[in-house]
Design an enzyme around this catalytic site. Structure first.
Site, PDB file in Angstrom:
ATOM      1  N   GLY A   7       0.811  -1.214   0.000  1.00  0.00           N
ATOM      2  CA  GLY A   7       0.000   0.000   0.000  1.00  0.00           C
ATOM      3  C   GLY A   7       0.843   1.262   0.000  1.00  0.00           C
ATOM      4  N   ILE A  12      -0.931   7.032   3.941  1.00  0.00           N
ATOM      5  CA  ILE A  12       0.093   6.807   4.969  1.00  0.00           C
ATOM      6  C   ILE A  12       1.298   6.102   4.369  1.00  0.00           C
ATOM      7  CG2 ILE A  12       0.600   5.660   7.149  1.00  0.00           C
ATOM      8  CD1 ILE A  12      -2.327   6.049   7.930  1.00  0.00           C
ATOM      9  N   ASP A  54      -1.650  -7.246  -6.383  1.00  0.00           N
ATOM     10  CA  ASP A  54      -2.607  -7.396  -5.290  1.00  0.00           C
ATOM     11  C   ASP A  54      -1.963  -8.203  -4.169  1.00  0.00           C
ATOM     12  OD1 ASP A  54      -4.783  -8.014  -3.647  1.00  0.00           O
ATOM     13  OD2 ASP A  54      -6.159  -8.237  -5.335  1.00  0.00           O
ATOM     14  N   VAL A  55      -2.098  -7.719  -2.929  1.00  0.00           N
ATOM     15  CA  VAL A  55      -1.512  -8.437  -1.804  1.00  0.00           C
ATOM     16  C   VAL A  55      -2.192  -9.787  -1.584  1.00  0.00           C
ATOM     17  CG1 VAL A  55      -2.991  -7.504   0.029  1.00  0.00           C
ATOM     18  CG2 VAL A  55      -0.590  -8.027   0.517  1.00  0.00           C
ATOM     19  N   ALA A  76      -4.732  -1.897   2.969  1.00  0.00           N
ATOM     20  CA  ALA A  76      -5.983  -2.246   3.649  1.00  0.00           C
ATOM     21  C   ALA A  76      -7.120  -1.408   3.088  1.00  0.00           C
ATOM     22  CB  ALA A  76      -5.884  -2.012   5.156  1.00  0.00           C
ATOM     23  N   SER A 118      -5.333  -0.170  14.157  1.00  0.00           N
ATOM     24  CA  SER A 118      -6.176   1.000  14.336  1.00  0.00           C
ATOM     25  C   SER A 118      -6.768   1.040  15.734  1.00  0.00           C
ATOM     26  CB  SER A 118      -7.318   0.988  13.309  1.00  0.00           C
ATOM     27  OG  SER A 118      -8.274   1.994  13.584  1.00  0.00           O
ATOM     28  N   TYR A 178     -15.022  -3.104   9.749  1.00  0.00           N
ATOM     29  CA  TYR A 178     -13.643  -2.637   9.620  1.00  0.00           C
ATOM     30  C   TYR A 178     -12.844  -2.955  10.882  1.00  0.00           C
ATOM     31  CZ  TYR A 178      -9.714   0.619   9.471  1.00  0.00           C
ATOM     32  OH  TYR A 178      -8.465   1.173   9.517  1.00  0.00           O
TER      33      TYR A 178
END
Length: 354
Positions: A7, A12, A54-55, A76, A118, A178
Site C-alpha cells: 500500500g 500513509i 494485489d496483496v 488495507a 487502528s 472494519y
C-alpha cells in the site's frame, strides 16, 4: 535496510516511503493501484521500486518479498464503509491479504513485520466513574442519543462516565466490520510470530490527518470529510454535539513511528513473545467540533454546523495513551495540533473519487 511497503502508493504508505528514502533505506512498494483509491497516476517516488500487484496474489507477494528485511504492511480497506454489503471486501483486502502476505513471508524467511492497525479495535475508549475507577461502558442508549445525552453511562449505576486515555491493555471490542478486520489482522500477525519465530509490531493508529489525504469518499476519516467540505465551499457538518474526544496525529509522525518500529525489529529489540501492539496518537486531546472549527478558521471557510445527528455504533470518546511506544521505542509526535491543522487546512488532498 531493505523494506517492503504494501500500500505504499496510498496516503500513509506514501509518507512512509518518503521518510524511509530520506534515511537512505532501500524501498520497494507493492500496491494494486486500485482506481477507486488512486483516481489518477500514482504519486510514488521513482527512487522506490514499484510493483503493481494485489496483496491477495501469492505470486505478486513472493516477487515483492525477494531480498526484503522488514515488511511494513499498510495495504488495507479503511474507514467504516457504506453499509454491511462492504463486509466481503473488507475481509478480502484486510484479512485474506494479510494471511497471503504472512504465508509468503514464512516461505521466504522474512521474519520482521510492522502492521498498520487502528484504534477501532478498542470500540469505545477508556472511561472512569466519578471515583476514578475504570468502567467498561455498554452501548449508548437510543433514548439518550435522541435526547442529546451523548456520553455513555455506567452499566451498573446509570451514571454518566468520564473519558480517560486508553492503553494497549484495554479490552478489545471491535464494533463494526472494519474494526473486526483490523483485530483479525493483529491476531493473524501474532499467530504468525508464534508459528515462525518472527517478530511483529502492530501500530494502532488514532485519527491520522495530513497532506495527501483522500477526499470525497465514504471510506475517509473525519478530518478528510471536513477538509473536503471546506474545499467545496461548504460548512463541515459535525454530528452529535461536537464534543467527541480524539487524538489527532499528523501523518508524518505516523510515518516515523513505522520507521522506528522497523529499526527496533531489525535490531531484534522487541517485547518477549514476538508480538507487541502500540498506540500511535498525539499527547494532545481535542474534540471533533474543535477540529472542525480550527479547519474552518484556517481555511477562511464557513463555520461548522453542529447537527445533533447521531449514528448508532459510533464511538463517543477514544483518546490515546502513547506512553508504551515512547518508553519502549523512543517515539514521540513532533507536530503540534495547531501547526498541523494550519498546514492541513490548505494542503492538497488526493483527487476526488466520485
Amino acid at each position: 535496510m531493505r523494506i517492503l511497503v504494501t500500500g505504499g502508493a496510498g496516503f500513509i504508505g506514501g509518507h512512509i516511503v518518503e521518510a524511509a528514502l530520506a534515511r537512505g533505506w532501500e524501498v520497494r512498494i507493492l500496491d494494486s493501484l486500485d482506481p477507486g483509491i488512486h483516481p489518477g497516476p500514482p504519486r510514488t517516488n521513482q527512487a522506490a521500486g514499484l510493483l503493481v500487484g494485489d496483496v491477495c496474489d501469492a505470486g505478486a507477494v513472493a516477487a515483492a518479498l525477494a531480498g526484503i528485511d522488514v515488511v511494513v504492511h499498510q495495504s488495507a480497506k479503511v474507514g467504516l464503509g457504506v453499509d454491511f454489503s462492504d463486509a466481503p471486501d473488507y475481509i478480502r483486502n484486510n484479512d485474506l491479504g494479510t494471511a497471503v502476505l504472512l504465508a509468503g513471508m514464512a516461505a521466504a524467511g522474512t521474519d520482521r513485520l510492522v502492521l498498520a492497525s487502528s484504534m477501532v479495535v478498542y470500540g469505545e475508549g477508556a472511561y472512569t466513574d466519578p471515583a476514578g475507577r475504570l468502567v467498561r461502558p455498554g452501548p449508548r442508549r437510543v433514548e439518550d442519543l435522541q435526547n442529546g445525552i451523548f456520553d455513555p453511562r455506567d452499566p451498573a449505576t446509570g451514571r454518566i462516565l468520564l473519558p480517560a486515555l486508553v492503553t494497549e491493555d484495554a479490552a478489545l471490542d471491535p464494533r463494526n466490520v472494519y474494526a473486526a478486520s483490523k483485530l483479525a489482522q493483529e491476531n493473524l500477525a501474532s499467530a504468525w510470530a508464534r508459528s515462525t519465530g518472527g517478530m511483529a509490531v502492530a501500530l494502532r493508529y488514532h485519527n491520522v490527518y495530513g497532506p495527501g489525504m483522500p477526499r470525497n469518499t465514504p471510506y475517509a476519516g473525519v478530518a478528510s470529510l471536513f477538509r473536503s467540505a471546506l474545499a467545496r465551499g461548504e460548512a463541515p457538518r459535525v454530528f452529535e454535539d461536537g464534543g467527541q474526544r480524539r487524538s489527532f496525529i499528523h501523518v508524518a509522525d505516523v510515518a516515523q513511528a513505522n520507521l522506528r518500529s522497523a529499526e527496533a525489529l531489525s535490531g531484534g529489540s522487541l517485547h518477549p513473545g514476538g508480538f507487541r501492539a502500540y498506540n500511535v496518537g498525539a499527547g494532545e486531546v481535542h474534540t471533533i467540533g474543535h477540529m472542525a472549527a480550527v479547519l474552518s478558521a484556517q481555511s477562511g471557510g464557513p463555520e461548522p454546523v453542529v447537527t445533533g445527528e447521531f449514528r448508532l455504533g459510533d464511538v463517543r470518546h477514544i483518546t490515546a495513551s502513547s506512553a508504551r511506544i515512547q518508553a519502549e521505542l523512543g517515539w514521540a509526535p513532533r507536530h503540534s495540533f495547531d501547526d498541523g491543522m494550519r498546514e492541513f487546512a490548505t494542503a492538497p488532498l488526493r483527487g476526488a473519487v466520485d
